[in-house]
Design a protein around this motif. Sequence first.
Motif, PDB file in Angstrom:
ATOM      1  N   ALA A 195       0.824  -1.207   0.000  1.00 45.48           N
ATOM      2  CA  ALA A 195       0.000   0.000   0.000  1.00 45.48           C
ATOM      3  C   ALA A 195       0.858   1.257   0.000  1.00 45.48           C
ATOM      4  O   ALA A 195       0.580   2.224  -0.734  1.00 45.48           O
ATOM      5  N   THR A 196       1.912   1.261   0.802  1.00 43.41           N
ATOM      6  CA  THR A 196       2.777   2.434   0.894  1.00 43.41           C
ATOM      7  C   THR A 196       3.429   2.752  -0.439  1.00 43.41           C
ATOM      8  O   THR A 196       3.544   3.936  -0.827  1.00 43.41           O
ATOM      9  N   MET A 197       3.847   1.737  -1.169  1.00 46.24           N
ATOM     10  CA  MET A 197       4.479   1.967  -2.468  1.00 46.24           C
ATOM     11  C   MET A 197       3.530   2.654  -3.431  1.00 46.24           C
ATOM     12  O   MET A 197       3.899   3.596  -4.139  1.00 46.24           O
ATOM     13  N   GLY A 198       2.276   2.191  -3.483  1.00 46.45           N
ATOM     14  CA  GLY A 198       1.323   2.788  -4.410  1.00 46.45           C
ATOM     15  C   GLY A 198       0.955   4.213  -4.043  1.00 46.45           C
ATOM     16  O   GLY A 198       0.903   5.106  -4.901  1.00 46.45           O
ATOM     17  N   ILE A 199       0.697   4.454  -2.760  1.00 46.24           N
ATOM     18  CA  ILE A 199       0.282   5.785  -2.319  1.00 46.24           C
ATOM     19  C   ILE A 199       1.441   6.777  -2.430  1.00 46.24           C
ATOM     20  O   ILE A 199       1.262   7.919  -2.858  1.00 46.24           O
ATOM     21  N   ALA A 200       2.645   6.333  -2.074  1.00 48.08           N
ATOM     22  CA  ALA A 200       3.811   7.211  -2.204  1.00 48.08           C
ATOM     23  C   ALA A 200       4.097   7.524  -3.670  1.00 48.08           C
ATOM     24  O   ALA A 200       4.435   8.665  -4.017  1.00 48.08           O
ATOM     25  N   ALA A 201       3.949   6.534  -4.535  1.00 41.08           N
ATOM     26  CA  ALA A 201       4.174   6.765  -5.958  1.00 41.08           C
ATOM     27  C   ALA A 201       3.200   7.796  -6.499  1.00 41.08           C
ATOM     28  O   ALA A 201       3.567   8.671  -7.291  1.00 41.08           O
ATOM     29  N   ASN A 202       1.939   7.715  -6.065  1.00 39.30           N
ATOM     30  CA  ASN A 202       0.934   8.662  -6.521  1.00 39.30           C
ATOM     31  C   ASN A 202       1.299  10.089  -6.132  1.00 39.30           C
ATOM     32  O   ASN A 202       1.062  11.038  -6.890  1.00 39.30           O
ATOM     33  N   ALA A 203       1.890  10.246  -4.960  1.00 38.57           N
ATOM     34  CA  ALA A 203       2.249  11.581  -4.492  1.00 38.57           C
ATOM     35  C   ALA A 203       3.553  12.087  -5.095  1.00 38.57           C
ATOM     36  O   ALA A 203       3.662  13.271  -5.455  1.00 38.57           O
ATOM     37  N   LEU A 204       4.551  11.211  -5.232  1.00 41.27           N
ATOM     38  CA  LEU A 204       5.899  11.651  -5.595  1.00 41.27           C
ATOM     39  C   LEU A 204       6.133  11.744  -7.093  1.00 41.27           C
ATOM     40  O   LEU A 204       7.113  12.367  -7.519  1.00 41.27           O
ATOM     41  N   CYS A 205       5.268  11.123  -7.896  1.00 42.05           N
ATOM     42  CA  CYS A 205       5.514  11.129  -9.343  1.00 42.05           C
ATOM     43  C   CYS A 205       5.133  12.457  -9.987  1.00 42.05           C
ATOM     44  O   CYS A 205       5.386  12.650 -11.184  1.00 42.05           O
ATOM     45  N   LYS A 206       4.560  13.368  -9.234  1.00 38.72           N
ATOM     46  CA  LYS A 206       4.032  14.588  -9.856  1.00 38.72           C
ATOM     47  C   LYS A 206       5.129  15.516 -10.350  1.00 38.72           C
ATOM     48  O   LYS A 206       4.895  16.310 -11.275  1.00 38.72           O
ATOM     49  N   PHE A 207       6.330  15.452  -9.756  1.00 32.92           N
ATOM     50  CA  PHE A 207       7.405  16.319 -10.254  1.00 32.92           C
ATOM     51  C   PHE A 207       7.864  15.897 -11.653  1.00 32.92           C
ATOM     52  O   PHE A 207       7.831  16.718 -12.584  1.00 32.92           O
ATOM     53  N   PRO A 208       8.267  14.635 -11.877  1.00 28.96           N
ATOM     54  CA  PRO A 208       8.608  14.258 -13.251  1.00 28.96           C
ATOM     55  C   PRO A 208       7.416  14.349 -14.189  1.00 28.96           C
ATOM     56  O   PRO A 208       7.573  14.630 -15.385  1.00 28.96           O
ATOM     57  N   LEU A 209       6.213  14.146 -13.660  1.00 26.67           N
ATOM     58  CA  LEU A 209       5.016  14.284 -14.490  1.00 26.67           C
ATOM     59  C   LEU A 209       4.886  15.700 -15.032  1.00 26.67           C
ATOM     60  O   LEU A 209       4.598  15.901 -16.228  1.00 26.67           O
ATOM     61  N   GLY A 210       5.108  16.682 -14.173  1.00 30.98           N
ATOM     62  CA  GLY A 210       5.009  18.062 -14.630  1.00 30.98           C
ATOM     63  C   GLY A 210       6.015  18.377 -15.727  1.00 30.98           C
ATOM     64  O   GLY A 210       5.689  19.063 -16.707  1.00 30.98           O
ATOM     65  N   LEU A 211       7.225  17.876 -15.588  1.00 31.90           N
ATOM     66  CA  LEU A 211       8.238  18.097 -16.623  1.00 31.90           C
ATOM     67  C   LEU A 211       7.822  17.458 -17.945  1.00 31.90           C
ATOM     68  O   LEU A 211       7.977  18.054 -19.019  1.00 31.90           O
ATOM     69  N   LEU A 212       7.296  16.234 -17.872  1.00 35.49           N
ATOM     70  CA  LEU A 212       6.864  15.544 -19.094  1.00 35.49           C
ATOM     71  C   LEU A 212       5.688  16.267 -19.728  1.00 35.49           C
ATOM     72  O   LEU A 212       5.637  16.427 -20.961  1.00 35.49           O
ATOM     73  N   LEU A 213       4.749  16.726 -18.914  1.00 36.18           N
ATOM     74  CA  LEU A 213       3.574  17.413 -19.452  1.00 36.18           C
ATOM     75  C   LEU A 213       3.977  18.723 -20.127  1.00 36.18           C
ATOM     76  O   LEU A 213       3.459  19.067 -21.205  1.00 36.18           O
ATOM     77  N   ASP A 214       4.915  19.439 -19.537  1.00 36.46           N
ATOM     78  CA  ASP A 214       5.379  20.690 -20.149  1.00 36.46           C
ATOM     79  C   ASP A 214       6.120  20.440 -21.454  1.00 36.46           C
ATOM     80  O   ASP A 214       5.988  21.204 -22.416  1.00 36.46           O
ATOM     81  N   LYS A 215       6.918  19.386 -21.485  1.00 33.08           N
ATOM     82  CA  LYS A 215       7.780  19.142 -22.642  1.00 33.08           C
ATOM     83  C   LYS A 215       7.062  18.419 -23.771  1.00 33.08           C
ATOM     84  O   LYS A 215       7.252  18.734 -24.949  1.00 33.08           O
ATOM     85  N   CYS A 216       6.232  17.441 -23.420  1.00 36.20           N
ATOM     86  CA  CYS A 216       5.656  16.559 -24.448  1.00 36.20           C
ATOM     87  C   CYS A 216       4.161  16.728 -24.650  1.00 36.20           C
ATOM     88  O   CYS A 216       3.618  16.241 -25.647  1.00 36.20           O
ATOM     89  N   GLY A 217       3.476  17.364 -23.717  1.00 36.07           N
ATOM     90  CA  GLY A 217       2.069  17.644 -23.912  1.00 36.07           C
ATOM     91  C   GLY A 217       1.130  16.584 -23.361  1.00 36.07           C
ATOM     92  O   GLY A 217       1.555  15.516 -22.902  1.00 36.07           O
ATOM     93  N   PRO A 218      -0.181  16.860 -23.413  1.00 32.75           N
ATOM     94  CA  PRO A 218      -1.167  15.971 -22.798  1.00 32.75           C
ATOM     95  C   PRO A 218      -1.233  14.580 -23.414  1.00 32.75           C
ATOM     96  O   PRO A 218      -1.415  13.589 -22.704  1.00 32.75           O
ATOM     97  N   ARG A 219      -1.092  14.481 -24.734  1.00 33.29           N
ATOM     98  CA  ARG A 219      -1.244  13.174 -25.375  1.00 33.29           C
ATOM     99  C   ARG A 219      -0.183  12.186 -24.898  1.00 33.29           C
ATOM    100  O   ARG A 219      -0.494  11.079 -24.450  1.00 33.29           O
ATOM    101  N   VAL A 220       1.069  12.591 -24.966  1.00 36.96           N
ATOM    102  CA  VAL A 220       2.158  11.695 -24.563  1.00 36.96           C
ATOM    103  C   VAL A 220       2.053  11.362 -23.078  1.00 36.96           C
ATOM    104  O   VAL A 220       2.231  10.205 -22.668  1.00 36.96           O
ATOM    105  N   THR A 221       1.764  12.367 -22.256  1.00 41.19           N
ATOM    106  CA  THR A 221       1.670  12.137 -20.815  1.00 41.19           C
ATOM    107  C   THR A 221       0.575  11.128 -20.494  1.00 41.19           C
ATOM    108  O   THR A 221       0.764  10.213 -19.678  1.00 41.19           O
ATOM    109  N   SER A 222      -0.574  11.274 -21.125  1.00 36.19           N
ATOM    110  CA  SER A 222      -1.675  10.360 -20.868  1.00 36.19           C
ATOM    111  C   SER A 222      -1.369   8.953 -21.379  1.00 36.19           C
ATOM    112  O   SER A 222      -1.741   7.962 -20.747  1.00 36.19           O
ATOM    113  N   VAL A 223      -0.681   8.855 -22.498  1.00 37.40           N
ATOM    114  CA  VAL A 223      -0.289   7.533 -23.021  1.00 37.40           C
ATOM    115  C   VAL A 223       0.649   6.836 -22.034  1.00 37.40           C
ATOM    116  O   VAL A 223       0.506   5.631 -21.768  1.00 37.40           O
TER     117      VAL A 223
END
Length: 218
Positions: free
Chosen positions: A65-93
């Motif tokens: 449980a801790t791995m999943g919940i922590a991943a949900n919280a901590l992945c937002k930093f690299p997610l933001g970089l990917l969303l800025d660089k590659c856009g919504p389509r790539v991020t959602s894929v």
Amino acid sequence: MDSVPHVQSMSAQKRYMLFGLACSHVLLASGEAYGWTALRPVLLDDGIFDAATPGDRAAKMNSVATMGIAANALCKFPLGLLLDKCGPRVTSVVGAILMAVGSVLMAIADKNDQHTLMFGYFCLGCSGPFLQMPCFQFSELFGARKASAMAYLITCFELSTGVFWVFGELHESYALDRRTLFFGYMGVAVYCLITSVCLWPDLPYRAPPPPPPPPARP
């Protein structure tokens, strides 16, 4: 990449269709990692970690449980970089692929294989924000009603924590096991993948600029 999509030229029907699909992504796939309490009885009935002592079993379940919940919280930093660089389509894929991988691992993992289950739940935890964040841009389709659209998306996120409650109900009512439930959930990942590839833009939608003020009277 394409230029920023023209919101002004989009029909109302297409706006509502895209927003409905975005809500379905958020509802079905964004916050499921927080529904661990509802998933836990399903896993226990399936015999997860039944070779361990009661104390060790509880500790191993908590680690998953801790791995999943922590991943949900901590992945937002690299997610933001990917969303800025590659856009919504790539991020959602990427999010849909993570969701599919996590679902498969949760389905096929040996019941005493802690590391596979941890990595599977980690992938599910990461997938949620990767699918959720690209959906926020669809609120821009509604101009002055942007706040209302954003409220709907946030409500869908809150409700998404009930995905594993549905798992529990299906398990209780139809005796569906862990393997069947997670392979079925992989169908949601395929749905998110197809809609993202076909309909999500490469660049976020932007609301049209406000009209210029009328010229001052001489």
